[in-house]
Scaffold this motif. Sequence first.
Motif, mmCIF file in Angstrom:
data_model
loop_
_atom_site.group_PDB
_atom_site.id
_atom_site.type_symbol
_atom_site.label_atom_id
_atom_site.label_comp_id
_atom_site.label_asym_id
_atom_site.label_seq_id
_atom_site.Cartn_x
_atom_site.Cartn_y
_atom_site.Cartn_z
ATOM 1 N N SER A 214 38.219 19.632 23.110
ATOM 2 C CA SER A 214 39.667 19.810 23.231
ATOM 3 C C SER A 214 40.304 18.743 24.105
ATOM 4 C CB SER A 214 39.987 21.199 23.810
ATOM 5 O OG SER A 214 39.550 22.210 22.940
ATOM 6 N N PHE A 215 39.750 18.557 25.295
ATOM 7 C CA PHE A 215 40.331 17.602 26.235
ATOM 8 C C PHE A 215 40.313 16.184 25.668
ATOM 9 C CE2 PHE A 215 40.248 14.711 29.865
ATOM 10 C CZ PHE A 215 41.299 15.195 30.632
ATOM 11 N N GLY A 216 39.272 15.831 24.947
ATOM 12 C CA GLY A 216 39.150 14.472 24.403
ATOM 13 C C GLY A 216 39.739 14.294 23.022
ATOM 14 N N TYR A 217 40.391 15.347 22.506
ATOM 15 C CA TYR A 217 40.933 15.284 21.141
ATOM 16 C C TYR A 217 41.956 14.155 20.994
ATOM 17 C CZ TYR A 217 43.281 16.684 16.831
ATOM 18 O OH TYR A 217 43.833 16.697 15.574
ATOM 19 N N ALA A 218 42.920 14.097 21.900
ATOM 20 C CA ALA A 218 43.973 13.074 21.824
ATOM 21 C C ALA A 218 43.362 11.683 21.965
ATOM 22 C CB ALA A 218 45.014 13.308 22.919
ATOM 23 N N SER A 219 42.409 11.542 22.854
ATOM 24 C CA SER A 219 41.761 10.251 23.062
ATOM 25 C C SER A 219 41.077 9.763 21.789
ATOM 26 C CB SER A 219 40.741 10.359 24.198
ATOM 27 O OG SER A 219 40.071 9.146 24.385
ATOM 28 N N ALA A 220 40.359 10.654 21.113
ATOM 29 C CA ALA A 220 39.656 10.281 19.887
ATOM 30 C C ALA A 220 40.624 9.925 18.774
ATOM 31 C CB ALA A 220 38.736 11.423 19.451
ATOM 32 N N ARG A 221 41.671 10.744 18.620
ATOM 33 C CA ARG A 221 42.638 10.498 17.541
ATOM 34 C C ARG A 221 43.448 9.224 17.779
ATOM 35 N NH1 ARG A 221 39.831 13.875 16.236
ATOM 36 N NH2 ARG A 221 38.946 11.956 15.424
ATOM 37 N N LEU A 222 43.846 8.993 19.015
ATOM 38 C CA LEU A 222 44.630 7.795 19.327
ATOM 39 C C LEU A 222 43.795 6.527 19.165
ATOM 40 C CD1 LEU A 222 46.653 9.166 22.364
ATOM 41 C CD2 LEU A 222 47.615 8.368 20.201
ATOM 42 N N ASP A 223 42.509 6.605 19.500
ATOM 43 C CA ASP A 223 41.640 5.451 19.292
ATOM 44 C C ASP A 223 41.486 5.171 17.801
ATOM 45 O OD1 ASP A 223 39.633 3.451 20.376
ATOM 46 O OD2 ASP A 223 38.352 4.604 19.025
ATOM 47 N N ASP A 224 41.369 6.227 16.996
ATOM 48 C CA ASP A 224 41.314 6.051 15.538
ATOM 49 C C ASP A 224 42.581 5.361 15.035
ATOM 50 O OD1 ASP A 224 38.854 7.283 15.423
ATOM 51 O OD2 ASP A 224 39.658 9.242 14.851
#
Length: 333
Positions: A214-224
């Motif tokens: 959950s916490f890293g969701y935005a990080s993963a999506r934004l990197d994509d």
Amino acid sequence: MFDLFEFNLSMLSAFAVTLTLVLALFLDAQLGEAKKYHYLVFFGRLSAALEEKLNPNFSTYPSNDRILKRSKFSQFIGLIAWLLLVLPVPMIYYFYFSNFSVVIQIIVDAIMLYLALGLRSLKEHGMQVYQPLLQNNLEAARHYTGYLVSRETSTLTPKALSRATVESILENGHDSVIASLTYYLIGGIPLVIVHRLANTLDAMWGYKSARYVSFGYASARLDDLLGFFSGKVCTVLYAIQGQVLLALKNAFQQGGQYKSHNGGWVMAAGATVMHRTIGGCAQYHGQTLQGTLMGCGQAVDIEDIPKSIKLVQRASSLFVFFVVSYQLWVYIF
């Protein structure tokens, strides 16, 4: 004399981007990555400290509804953490370091772009695995492969170590080289900084583990999102080095099925050009996961490690070549 100076300054301005790219790559080739006091080490420590404060363990909540709400809240907090860590430095650079004279701007931008590049570092890390493998020193090869990948390396065979290294080199050829060059061309150093820091946060937080899902969701999506366009640029730069149509076809079909869309595209294209197959089973945190097979031909072996490094090096040279060609065309016509 004044007219000649004015002409030279005009020409310098016209080729400022090219000169910056060449100077940055030259600095990377000569100096490599900082051995001490690397800025990403400081950034990683700052990120870890912030994540520890903002990402408590919500798994103790008994109600599924409350866990779901906490999960959404954790995603929001992860986004806030991402914004706090990624945006300040590029904003400061944009407002305070983007109004120099042409010569100073080229030098400052080249130094900043050099700090974002990792071409020489990629070669050094790859050869740290290659040399022990040649000497049949599996212990050292497994140790240094662990620097490149997050999978477990303690039981990997020479072929598996070679595969892991080649996969990492092809993917990081995009993340630490082509992406930085591409985004400098599009948005200058501020966008380079955004991508580099976002990519680092994805490497730290972009996992589907209980802690980061959950916490890293935005990080993963934004990197994509940030790597989407540059990933396609890197795919093309790999593909045009041989078997263009097949490499692009495999990038689309095989890469699209890989766990990381951007990484899948560049790895599938690179492996196809090398006439090799990568992907498959790998162990992560005690679990065996079946990955997508990419490329074509035989499985990678030891000698494919330096070949993959040369593929990335040629891709960066091709990038500069195309930029120079375009700027010459614009300047002359």
